[in-house]
Design a protein around this motif. Sequence first.
Motif, mmCIF file in Angstrom:
data_model
loop_
_atom_site.group_PDB
_atom_site.id
_atom_site.type_symbol
_atom_site.label_atom_id
_atom_site.label_comp_id
_atom_site.label_asym_id
_atom_site.label_seq_id
_atom_site.Cartn_x
_atom_site.Cartn_y
_atom_site.Cartn_z
ATOM 1 N N ILE A 1 0.841 -1.200 0.000
ATOM 2 C CA ILE A 1 0.000 0.000 0.000
ATOM 3 C C ILE A 1 0.882 1.259 0.000
ATOM 4 C CG2 ILE A 1 -1.758 1.284 1.325
ATOM 5 C CD1 ILE A 1 -2.910 -1.226 0.001
ATOM 6 N N LEU B 1 3.915 1.462 -1.091
ATOM 7 C CA LEU B 1 4.595 1.515 -2.394
ATOM 8 C C LEU B 1 3.665 2.106 -3.459
ATOM 9 C CD1 LEU B 1 7.389 0.572 -3.332
ATOM 10 C CD2 LEU B 1 6.363 -1.591 -4.027
ATOM 11 N N LEU B 2 2.427 1.639 -3.458
ATOM 12 C CA LEU B 2 1.456 2.150 -4.434
ATOM 13 C C LEU B 2 1.203 3.638 -4.199
ATOM 14 C CD1 LEU B 2 -1.199 -0.729 -4.531
ATOM 15 C CD2 LEU B 2 0.523 -0.190 -6.270
ATOM 16 N N GLN B 3 1.182 4.003 -2.916
ATOM 17 C CA GLN B 3 0.928 5.398 -2.603
ATOM 18 C C GLN B 3 2.062 6.289 -3.092
ATOM 19 O OE1 GLN B 3 0.761 6.429 1.554
ATOM 20 N NE2 GLN B 3 -0.869 7.921 1.190
ATOM 21 N N GLU C 1 4.538 5.526 -5.356
ATOM 22 C CA GLU C 1 4.957 5.419 -6.760
ATOM 23 C C GLU C 1 3.846 5.702 -7.765
ATOM 24 O OE1 GLU C 1 7.245 1.957 -7.599
ATOM 25 O OE2 GLU C 1 8.769 2.480 -6.113
ATOM 26 N N THR C 2 2.614 5.305 -7.433
ATOM 27 C CA THR C 2 1.552 5.520 -8.429
ATOM 28 C C THR C 2 0.707 6.751 -8.098
ATOM 29 O OG1 THR C 2 -0.188 4.245 -7.333
ATOM 30 C CG2 THR C 2 1.355 3.007 -8.686
ATOM 31 N N LEU D 1 -1.932 6.898 -6.600
ATOM 32 C CA LEU D 1 -3.358 6.620 -6.831
ATOM 33 C C LEU D 1 -4.108 6.328 -5.537
ATOM 34 C CD1 LEU D 1 -2.955 4.386 -9.992
ATOM 35 C CD2 LEU D 1 -3.889 6.693 -9.925
ATOM 36 N N ILE D 2 -3.358 6.082 -4.464
ATOM 37 C CA ILE D 2 -4.029 5.745 -3.208
ATOM 38 C C ILE D 2 -3.881 6.906 -2.231
ATOM 39 C CG2 ILE D 2 -3.909 4.231 -1.183
ATOM 40 C CD1 ILE D 2 -3.354 1.919 -3.024
#
Lengths: 249, 321
Positions: free
Chosen positions: A239, A241-243, A245-246, A248-249
């Motif tokens: 979570i 990492l997604l926050q 790098e992307t 989107l979160i």
Amino acid sequence: MKILVCISNVPDTTTKVKFTDGDTKLDTAGIQWVINPWDELSLTRALEIKDDASSGVKSVTVAHVGPVTAEPTIRKALAIGADSAIRVNAEPSDAYFVAAQLAEVVKQEQFDIIMCGIESSDYNGSMVGSMLAEMLNIPSISAVSNLKVENEKPIVTREIDGGKEVVSTSTPFVAIVQKGIAKEPRIAAMRGIMMARSKPIKLYEPVAVDALTSYKKFELPEARPACKFVDAENAKDLIALLQSETKLI
Amino acid sequence: MSVLVYTENWDGKFKKVSFELISYASKVAEMLNTDVAALSIGNVANDELQKLGGYGASKILSVENDNAKVFDAQNYTGIIAQVAEKIGAKVIIIANNNTGKAVAPRLSVKLKAALGASVSKLPLSVSPFTIYKRSFSGSAFSDVELKTDIKIITLAQNSFELIETANNATIEKVDINVDAPKTEVIDVQKQTGKLLLTDAEIVVSGGRGMKSPDNWGPLVELAEVLGGATACSRPVSDEGWRSHEEHTGQTGKIIAPNLYIAVGISGATQHIAGVSGSKYIVAINNDKSAPIFEVAQYGIVGDAQKILPQLVEAAKQVKGK
């Protein structure tokens, strides 16, 4: 009442496609050809409707636009249970060309319900069914997930955003079908395969039509970057990492 | 000469896809040195219509007609064709959704205009007019020349960024003769208030690796916490574990969210065909050699039932829930 099912001959859906001639043509070497999945489901549903005597449907015909090399696919449709087949002897150049050939077939043979798959799994145009309807100046219903015929009256379910609509329309019309139209494609039994050998494939010569589009070049999708793995014990790190790098979160 | 966009409305409101279309059309219009007109069919209030101006439409044409209340592909084609002829449109842009797929090919025949469907980028060139589209169910892309004077493009969803501009659009009510529809609606079954899978920017999807329909709780919760929608693979919907509405893949729904989280999905070609347009793919699977990891940018190898609760927990913290 007569149903026409339009079938397209496509590479098996698990094919890893390759191109030749400077990426301008599909490399057909080693390709297994099959009935386009949605067309196969259309055919299955058409046969189910014909099997029910109260529908008033007396025959199911398949039509294909393509060269003689497509005949095994047409024979397969006959083995599954179509009563007869029509092949327009032409190399299909684009959807407009194909629709124009099918329009000619419908004008000559007079069908009440024309079924087309929502798209072919090769060129993904989603065009032929609707183009055909416009050429014939008849109604078309898209995204059809159920079709019933009761005493020659078609009742159609179409998918809309977030739901379904049940609609009726006048015949002849074109039903452009998608998932749900039949549960599983019907499989040819030995008897069907034997009978298919003697069923007629009527040959049409193409009408002269200019294609509106031309495919210039194909390319394979860019390779995605290698997968970054997160350890299962620290799954929550995903979570974060997604926050970061992307975003989107 | 101008670029015409058909902007569909949902109960009088536009969606992100409408603004994506206008943003895209503005860039196409720039390439052609012309302007963008938007066409709306149905009852939409002026302040809602005006929103289209904020993404670059300079003229908004609104058609309100009782015969257009039912969606009839033949009728809608007639309306768009009449408006296109009236303003001398050279390029017509429509969404590649159910409506667009039903109307665009008919319009192509009516106007003898070449159609480029499921386009995911700006035209590669305008002379010759060449578009870039998805082919072979996502296993390839192709450059296609549209050879006619008028061109039609259907734009793949979530393939173009929104571009806001100064809003000085004019609204014009257009009176058009519309025939009685040949489609009659007998019944409507519609879910309201639920985020549609095709609209969702984050999708959490489960496959056979979820093992049982009873294990879905944490997956649904993760989607909720992230503000996303849920989806599933074909075996799951075939087994009746989840509704067919959720089936994502070549023969189900084709989606292109920003983030697709595949849980217990091995990644058969047919499944990938339905999700390959996603910006980021995350895979959670207990089989390290599952093909889903070839298309995923992020992955966890392990048991979904142990991993999902951890993700829910972490997502709640991040979201402050």
